[in-house]
Design a protein around this motif. Structure first.
Motif, PDB file in Angstrom:
ATOM      1  N   ALA A 178       0.858  -1.187   0.000  1.00 12.38           N
ATOM      2  CA  ALA A 178       0.000   0.000   0.000  1.00 12.38           C
ATOM      3  C   ALA A 178       0.898   1.242   0.000  1.00 12.38           C
ATOM      4  O   ALA A 178       2.044   1.202   0.439  1.00 12.38           O
ATOM      5  N   VAL A 179       0.362   2.321  -0.498  1.00 12.41           N
ATOM      6  CA  VAL A 179       1.110   3.579  -0.574  1.00 12.41           C
ATOM      7  C   VAL A 179       0.245   4.709  -0.035  1.00 12.41           C
ATOM      8  O   VAL A 179      -0.954   4.772  -0.312  1.00 12.41           O
ATOM      9  N   GLY A 180       0.874   5.568   0.718  1.00 13.41           N
ATOM     10  CA  GLY A 180       0.154   6.721   1.248  1.00 13.41           C
ATOM     11  C   GLY A 180       0.824   8.018   0.856  1.00 13.41           C
ATOM     12  O   GLY A 180       2.038   8.066   0.645  1.00 13.41           O
ATOM     13  N   TRP A 181       0.000   9.037   0.722  1.00 13.81           N
ATOM     14  CA  TRP A 181       0.502  10.408   0.546  1.00 13.81           C
ATOM     15  C   TRP A 181       0.210  11.178   1.833  1.00 13.81           C
ATOM     16  O   TRP A 181      -0.916  11.129   2.361  1.00 13.81           O
ATOM     17  N   PHE A 182       1.215  11.887   2.293  1.00 18.19           N
ATOM     18  CA  PHE A 182       1.102  12.720   3.480  1.00 18.19           C
ATOM     19  C   PHE A 182       1.561  14.125   3.125  1.00 18.19           C
ATOM     20  O   PHE A 182       2.225  14.324   2.106  1.00 18.19           O
ATOM     21  N   ARG A 183       1.230  15.077   3.955  1.00 16.92           N
ATOM     22  CA  ARG A 183       1.714  16.429   3.735  1.00 16.92           C
ATOM     23  C   ARG A 183       2.015  17.093   5.068  1.00 16.92           C
ATOM     24  O   ARG A 183       1.437  16.747   6.093  1.00 16.92           O
ATOM     25  N   GLN A 184       2.918  18.048   5.003  1.00 14.78           N
ATOM     26  CA  GLN A 184       3.287  18.786   6.197  1.00 14.78           C
ATOM     27  C   GLN A 184       3.481  20.259   5.848  1.00 14.78           C
ATOM     28  O   GLN A 184       4.345  20.593   5.037  1.00 14.78           O
ATOM     29  N   ALA A 185       2.653  21.072   6.451  1.00 13.73           N
ATOM     30  CA  ALA A 185       2.764  22.516   6.281  1.00 13.73           C
ATOM     31  C   ALA A 185       3.647  23.069   7.389  1.00 13.73           C
ATOM     32  O   ALA A 185       3.786  22.451   8.448  1.00 13.73           O
ATOM     33  N   PRO A 186       4.236  24.234   7.188  1.00  9.11           N
ATOM     34  CA  PRO A 186       5.108  24.823   8.208  1.00  9.11           C
ATOM     35  C   PRO A 186       4.392  24.980   9.544  1.00  9.11           C
ATOM     36  O   PRO A 186       3.271  25.487   9.607  1.00  9.11           O
TER      37      PRO A 186
ATOM     38  N   ARG B  52       2.655  16.386  10.383  1.00 12.02           N
ATOM     39  CA  ARG B  52       2.447  15.695   9.123  1.00 12.02           C
ATOM     40  C   ARG B  52       1.091  14.984   9.187  1.00 12.02           C
ATOM     41  O   ARG B  52       0.776  14.301  10.163  1.00 12.02           O
ATOM     42  N   GLU B  53       0.312  15.148   8.130  1.00  6.96           N
ATOM     43  CA  GLU B  53      -1.021  14.558   8.112  1.00  6.96           C
ATOM     44  C   GLU B  53      -1.226  13.693   6.877  1.00  6.96           C
ATOM     45  O   GLU B  53      -0.628  13.917   5.825  1.00  6.96           O
ATOM     46  N   SER B  54      -2.099  12.714   7.046  1.00  6.65           N
ATOM     47  CA  SER B  54      -2.427  11.834   5.938  1.00  6.65           C
ATOM     48  C   SER B  54      -3.336  12.553   4.950  1.00  6.65           C
ATOM     49  O   SER B  54      -4.252  13.276   5.338  1.00  6.65           O
ATOM     50  N   VAL B  55      -3.084  12.335   3.670  1.00  2.00           N
ATOM     51  CA  VAL B  55      -3.893  12.933   2.610  1.00  2.00           C
ATOM     52  C   VAL B  55      -4.704  11.870   1.879  1.00  2.00           C
ATOM     53  O   VAL B  55      -5.916  12.005   1.710  1.00  2.00           O
ATOM     54  N   ALA B  56      -4.035  10.809   1.469  1.00  2.00           N
ATOM     55  CA  ALA B  56      -4.697   9.745   0.720  1.00  2.00           C
ATOM     56  C   ALA B  56      -3.843   8.487   0.803  1.00  2.00           C
ATOM     57  O   ALA B  56      -2.649   8.554   1.099  1.00  2.00           O
ATOM     58  N   ALA B  57      -4.473   7.347   0.523  1.00  2.00           N
ATOM     59  CA  ALA B  57      -3.739   6.091   0.514  1.00  2.00           C
ATOM     60  C   ALA B  57      -4.432   5.132  -0.442  1.00  2.00           C
ATOM     61  O   ALA B  57      -5.634   5.274  -0.727  1.00  2.00           O
ATOM     62  N   ILE B  58      -3.660   4.158  -0.923  1.00  3.45           N
ATOM     63  CA  ILE B  58      -4.194   3.197  -1.878  1.00  3.45           C
ATOM     64  C   ILE B  58      -3.605   1.831  -1.582  1.00  3.45           C
ATOM     65  O   ILE B  58      -2.426   1.697  -1.245  1.00  3.45           O
ATOM     66  N   SER B  59      -4.434   0.800  -1.678  1.00  4.65           N
ATOM     67  CA  SER B  59      -3.975  -0.562  -1.457  1.00  4.65           C
ATOM     68  C   SER B  59      -3.097  -1.013  -2.610  1.00  4.65           C
ATOM     69  O   SER B  59      -3.042  -0.375  -3.660  1.00  4.65           O
ATOM     70  N   TRP B  60      -2.430  -2.138  -2.427  1.00  2.00           N
ATOM     71  CA  TRP B  60      -1.494  -2.565  -3.463  1.00  2.00           C
ATOM     72  C   TRP B  60      -2.196  -2.951  -4.752  1.00  2.00           C
ATOM     73  O   TRP B  60      -1.649  -2.802  -5.840  1.00  2.00           O
TER      74      TRP B  60
ATOM     75  N   THR C  72      -1.128  24.092   0.531  1.00  2.00           N
ATOM     76  CA  THR C  72       0.305  24.347   0.482  1.00  2.00           C
ATOM     77  C   THR C  72       1.027  23.561   1.556  1.00  2.00           C
ATOM     78  O   THR C  72       0.693  23.647   2.740  1.00  2.00           O
ATOM     79  N   ALA C  73       2.010  22.766   1.148  1.00  2.00           N
ATOM     80  CA  ALA C  73       2.739  21.903   2.071  1.00  2.00           C
ATOM     81  C   ALA C  73       3.816  21.148   1.294  1.00  2.00           C
ATOM     82  O   ALA C  73       3.845  21.184   0.067  1.00  2.00           O
ATOM     83  N   VAL C  74       4.654  20.470   2.040  1.00  2.00           N
ATOM     84  CA  VAL C  74       5.537  19.481   1.428  1.00  2.00           C
ATOM     85  C   VAL C  74       4.771  18.156   1.429  1.00  2.00           C
ATOM     86  O   VAL C  74       4.251  17.737   2.476  1.00  2.00           O
ATOM     87  N   TYR C  75       4.710  17.537   0.283  1.00  2.00           N
ATOM     88  CA  TYR C  75       3.977  16.281   0.122  1.00  2.00           C
ATOM     89  C   TYR C  75       4.959  15.117   0.084  1.00  2.00           C
ATOM     90  O   TYR C  75       5.945  15.147  -0.671  1.00  2.00           O
ATOM     91  N   TYR C  76       4.658  14.099   0.884  1.00  2.00           N
ATOM     92  CA  TYR C  76       5.502  12.928   1.003  1.00  2.00           C
ATOM     93  C   TYR C  76       4.755  11.678   0.567  1.00  2.00           C
ATOM     94  O   TYR C  76       3.573  11.503   0.877  1.00  2.00           O
ATOM     95  N   CYS C  77       5.497  10.811  -0.069  1.00  2.00           N
ATOM     96  CA  CYS C  77       5.000   9.487  -0.420  1.00  2.00           C
ATOM     97  C   CYS C  77       5.618   8.503   0.573  1.00  2.00           C
ATOM     98  O   CYS C  77       6.794   8.643   0.945  1.00  2.00           O
ATOM     99  N   ALA C  78       4.836   7.510   0.977  1.00  4.87           N
ATOM    100  CA  ALA C  78       5.342   6.518   1.918  1.00  4.87           C
ATOM    101  C   ALA C  78       4.765   5.153   1.595  1.00  4.87           C
ATOM    102  O   ALA C  78       3.655   5.036   1.064  1.00  4.87           O
ATOM    103  N   THR C  79       5.531   4.118   1.967  1.00  4.66           N
ATOM    104  CA  THR C  79       5.075   2.767   1.704  1.00  4.66           C
ATOM    105  C   THR C  79       5.732   1.809   2.684  1.00  4.66           C
ATOM    106  O   THR C  79       6.514   2.224   3.542  1.00  4.66           O
ATOM    107  N   GLY C  80       5.433   0.545   2.548  1.00  5.15           N
ATOM    108  CA  GLY C  80       6.046  -0.452   3.407  1.00  5.15           C
ATOM    109  C   GLY C  80       5.151  -1.644   3.583  1.00  5.15           C
ATOM    110  O   GLY C  80       3.950  -1.577   3.285  1.00  5.15           O
TER     111      GLY C  80
END
Length: 124
Positions: free
Chosen positions: A33-41, A45-53, A91-99
């Motif tokens: 699965a993969v998630g997108w997170f974002r963090q504003a100044p 950091r908060e979750s934005v969206a996620a998708i299963s494999w 507006t934020a830095v957007y991060y991708c995460a998985t595992g």
């Protein structure tokens, strides 16, 4: 260790669109699965969206529902985040995460591998 790389960020006017990409060279990426997170100044950091494999299950934060769409192309090892009707509060830095422990969830502690982030700036 799976390395993921985000791209597609930039400066856009309010109401505009951007598409973020999260790519990995490791083929195991397509099985996580993969998630997108974002963090504003100054904010957590908060979750934005996620998708299963498989792509069959998705999650969206209430703040982006109806505006953002997460999708994946497992043949290309890429996950996308299409962002429409952007607002200044996006507006934020957007991060991708998985595992291997991630399961379309919003808990960032379940994600083991993180990218460096891509800046999204929405001007009003």
């Amino acid at each position: 260790q799976v390395q993921v790389v985000e791209s597609g960020g930039g400066l856009v006017q309010a109401g505009g669109s951007l598409r973020l990409s999260c790519a990995a060279a490791d083929r195991t990426f397509r099985h996580y699965a993969v998630g997108w997170f974002r963090q504003a100044p100054g904010k957590e950091r908060e979750s934005v969206a996620a998708i299963s494999w498989t792509g069959s299950n998705t999650y969206y934060a209430d703040s982006v529902k109806g505006r953002f769409t997460i999708s994946r192309d497992n043949a290309a090892n890429i996950v996308y985040l299409q962002m429409n009707s952007l607002k200044s509060e996006d507006t934020a830095v957007y991060y991708c995460a998985t595992g291997p422990r991630a399961a379309t969830g919003r808990d960032r502690r379940a994600y083991d591998y993180w990218g460096q982030g891509t800046q999204v700036t929405v001007s009003s």
